[in-house]
Design an enzyme around this catalytic site. Structure first.
Site, short mmCIF file in Angstrom:
data_model
loop_
_atom_site.label_atom_id
_atom_site.label_comp_id
_atom_site.label_asym_id
_atom_site.label_seq_id
_atom_site.Cartn_x
_atom_site.Cartn_y
_atom_site.Cartn_z
N LYS A 14 0.95 -1.11 -0.25
CA LYS A 14 -0.01 0.03 0.01
C LYS A 14 0.80 1.24 -0.05
O LYS A 14 0.59 2.05 -0.68
CB LYS A 14 -0.83 -0.07 1.24
CG LYS A 14 -1.83 -1.17 1.38
CD LYS A 14 -2.96 -1.26 2.35
CE LYS A 14 -1.96 -1.20 3.88
NZ LYS A 14 -1.59 -2.44 4.19
N ARG A 89 -9.48 0.32 8.72
CA ARG A 89 -9.07 -0.91 8.92
C ARG A 89 -10.15 -1.73 9.81
O ARG A 89 -9.97 -2.97 10.25
CB ARG A 89 -7.80 -1.09 9.85
CG ARG A 89 -6.45 -1.07 8.94
CD ARG A 89 -5.20 -1.18 9.99
NE ARG A 89 -4.23 -1.77 9.39
CZ ARG A 89 -3.17 -1.10 8.41
NH1 ARG A 89 -3.22 -0.01 8.24
NH2 ARG A 89 -2.26 -1.73 8.41
N ARG A 128 11.72 -6.12 4.48
CA ARG A 128 11.75 -4.66 4.97
C ARG A 128 12.34 -4.41 6.39
O ARG A 128 12.80 -3.17 6.46
CB ARG A 128 10.25 -4.16 5.01
CG ARG A 128 9.87 -2.71 5.32
CD ARG A 128 8.40 -2.46 5.24
NE ARG A 128 7.68 -3.01 6.02
CZ ARG A 128 6.26 -2.56 6.05
NH1 ARG A 128 5.83 -1.66 5.30
NH2 ARG A 128 5.35 -3.37 6.91
N ARG A 134 11.62 -1.25 11.80
CA ARG A 134 10.26 -1.60 12.35
C ARG A 134 10.05 -2.54 13.10
O ARG A 134 10.27 -3.89 12.60
CB ARG A 134 9.17 -1.25 11.37
CG ARG A 134 8.79 0.14 10.71
CD ARG A 134 7.69 -0.17 9.74
NE ARG A 134 6.65 -0.50 9.93
CZ ARG A 134 5.35 -0.75 9.28
NH1 ARG A 134 5.59 0.09 8.21
NH2 ARG A 134 4.58 -1.49 9.44
N ARG A 146 -0.56 -9.73 12.88
CA ARG A 146 -0.89 -8.73 12.04
C ARG A 146 -1.90 -9.29 10.72
O ARG A 146 -2.71 -8.74 10.48
CB ARG A 146 0.21 -8.08 11.43
CG ARG A 146 0.88 -7.10 12.51
CD ARG A 146 2.29 -6.61 12.29
NE ARG A 146 2.01 -5.77 11.07
CZ ARG A 146 3.02 -5.09 10.33
NH1 ARG A 146 4.33 -5.23 10.56
NH2 ARG A 146 2.84 -4.58 9.32
P1 B4P Z 1 4.66 -1.62 1.99
O1 B4P Z 1 4.20 -0.82 0.78
O2 B4P Z 1 5.62 -0.75 3.14
O3 B4P Z 1 3.33 -2.24 2.86
P2 B4P Z 1 2.07 -1.59 3.35
O4 B4P Z 1 0.92 -2.42 2.91
O5 B4P Z 1 1.87 -0.29 3.23
O6 B4P Z 1 2.36 -1.92 4.94
P3 B4P Z 1 1.64 -2.18 6.43
O7 B4P Z 1 0.22 -2.54 6.41
O8 B4P Z 1 2.71 -2.94 7.22
O9 B4P Z 1 1.59 -0.92 7.01
P4 B4P Z 1 0.65 0.41 7.85
O10 B4P Z 1 1.69 1.39 8.10
O11 B4P Z 1 -0.38 0.83 7.12
O12 B4P Z 1 5.15 -3.02 1.24
C1 B4P Z 1 5.77 -3.94 2.24
C2 B4P Z 1 7.28 -4.29 1.76
O13 B4P Z 1 6.87 -4.96 0.49
C3 B4P Z 1 8.31 -3.11 1.38
O14 B4P Z 1 9.41 -3.76 1.78
C4 B4P Z 1 8.25 -3.12 -0.04
O15 B4P Z 1 9.46 -2.56 -0.60
C5 B4P Z 1 7.92 -4.40 -0.62
N1 B4P Z 1 7.15 -4.58 -1.79
C6 B4P Z 1 6.29 -3.55 -1.97
N2 B4P Z 1 5.66 -4.15 -3.44
C7 B4P Z 1 6.25 -5.21 -3.72
C8 B4P Z 1 6.20 -5.96 -4.84
N3 B4P Z 1 5.28 -5.67 -5.88
N4 B4P Z 1 7.13 -7.15 -5.25
C9 B4P Z 1 7.95 -7.16 -4.04
N5 B4P Z 1 8.05 -6.38 -2.73
C10 B4P Z 1 7.19 -5.44 -2.80
O16 B4P Z 1 0.45 -0.04 9.17
C11 B4P Z 1 1.41 -0.47 10.24
C12 B4P Z 1 0.77 -0.74 11.73
O17 B4P Z 1 0.09 0.77 12.20
C13 B4P Z 1 -0.54 -1.69 11.89
O18 B4P Z 1 -0.13 -2.80 12.16
C14 B4P Z 1 -1.55 -0.80 13.01
O19 B4P Z 1 -0.67 -1.21 14.33
C15 B4P Z 1 -1.15 0.61 12.81
N6 B4P Z 1 -2.16 1.18 12.13
C16 B4P Z 1 -2.11 1.80 10.81
N7 B4P Z 1 -3.59 2.27 10.46
C17 B4P Z 1 -4.19 1.69 11.33
C18 B4P Z 1 -5.71 2.02 11.48
N8 B4P Z 1 -6.38 2.63 10.52
N9 B4P Z 1 -6.36 1.59 12.44
C19 B4P Z 1 -5.58 0.78 13.54
N10 B4P Z 1 -4.25 0.94 13.56
C20 B4P Z 1 -3.83 1.30 12.53
#
Ligand code: B4P
Length: 191
Positions: A14, A89, A128, A134, A146
């Site tokens: 995302k 979420r 990552r 993290r 998670r």
């Molecule tokens: P990212 O792009 O970093 O993944 P994400 O989906 O944004 O991550 P996440 O769900 O963990 O984060 P959030 O901050 O929302 O990609 C992951 C990895 O994969 C990276 O290293 C990237 O380089 C790699 N990658 C990407 N695309 C690729 C591809 N096509 N092929 C190979 N590799 C690839 O959430 C973090 C925490 O915050 C949650 O657990 C929760 O505790 C809290 N939180 C956030 N929002 C919340 C909400 N609305 N309510 C309650 N808690 C919340």
């Protein structure tokens, strides 16, 4: 105004795809994960409260996150559209978002949902963790927690918007550019 939710399990890409979508379409990015991590870095009261939940792989309480999003929407009047990344979420967050947008005479136009298998999510989060620092990425037990939270609490959000006929699923496996092209094609068909 065109409001987009980028949806998917933890580590589905995302944040990665949000950066590209913002560069292309000029959305106002609203990532609750980024806002929470900034609060932790700045050691605010909210950040200190959120850290214990995030480190344990749990969701931060709805009222905290909804308050943050409310403030961010209020602080950005007249934007072309929001890209909601990692929010909503829970079903309660989705209902709160719909009400917040309605009070601004707006609504969600589209939810793009990235589909990625669990094994790949675990591998991406572990990878990552080598550079992100993290604490929620490095431990397989927290990663699994998670993913379980996603299945038990967050999938209901997709169901909520599916009933409103707003959801399109995108294969989140493959190159970052190919996935971006698939996302962009769906936006271009509507914007
Ligand atoms: P990212 O792009 O970093 O993944 P994400 O989906 O944004 O991550 P996440 O769900 O963990 O984060 P959030 O901050 O929302 O990609 C992951 C990895 O994969 C990276 O290293 C990237 O380089 C790699 N990658 C990407 N695309 C690729 C591809 N096509 N092929 C190979 N590799 C690839 O959430 C973090 C925490 O915050 C949650 O657990 C929760 O505790 C809290 N939180 C956030 N929002 C919340 C909400 N609305 N309510 C309650 N808690 C919340």
């Amino acid at each position: 105004m065109f409001n987009l939710i980028l949806f998917g399990p933890p580590g589905s890409g995302k944040g990665t795809q949000s950066e590209k979508l913002i560069a292309q379409y000029g959305f106002k990015h609203l990532s609750t994960g980024d806002i929470l991590r900034a609060e932790i870095t700045n050691q605010t009261e909210l950040g200190l409260k959120a850290k214990s939940y995030m480190d344990a792989g749990q969701l931060v309480p709805d009222e905290v996150v909804i308050g943050m999003v409310d403030a961010a929407i209020m602080a950005n009047p007249g934007v072309h559209g929001f890209l909601f990344d990692g929010f909503p979420r829970t079903k309660a967050q989705a209902e709160a978002l719909d009400n917040l947008l309605m009070s601004h005479e707006s609504h969600i136009d589209l939810m793009l949902a990235l589909d990625v298998p669990d094994e790949e999510l675990m591998a991406r989060m572990l990878n990552r963790s080598k550079t992100s620092g993290r604490t929620d990425d490095a431990d397989p037990a927290i990663q699994q927690k998670r993913i379980n939270v996603y299945k038990n609490e967050t999938l209901a959000v997709a169901e909520h918007y599916r009933h409103l006929d707003k959801v399109v699923h995108i294969n989140g496996l493959g190159s970052i550019d190919d996935i971006f092209a698939a996302l962009a094609a769906e936006i271009d068909a509507r914007d």
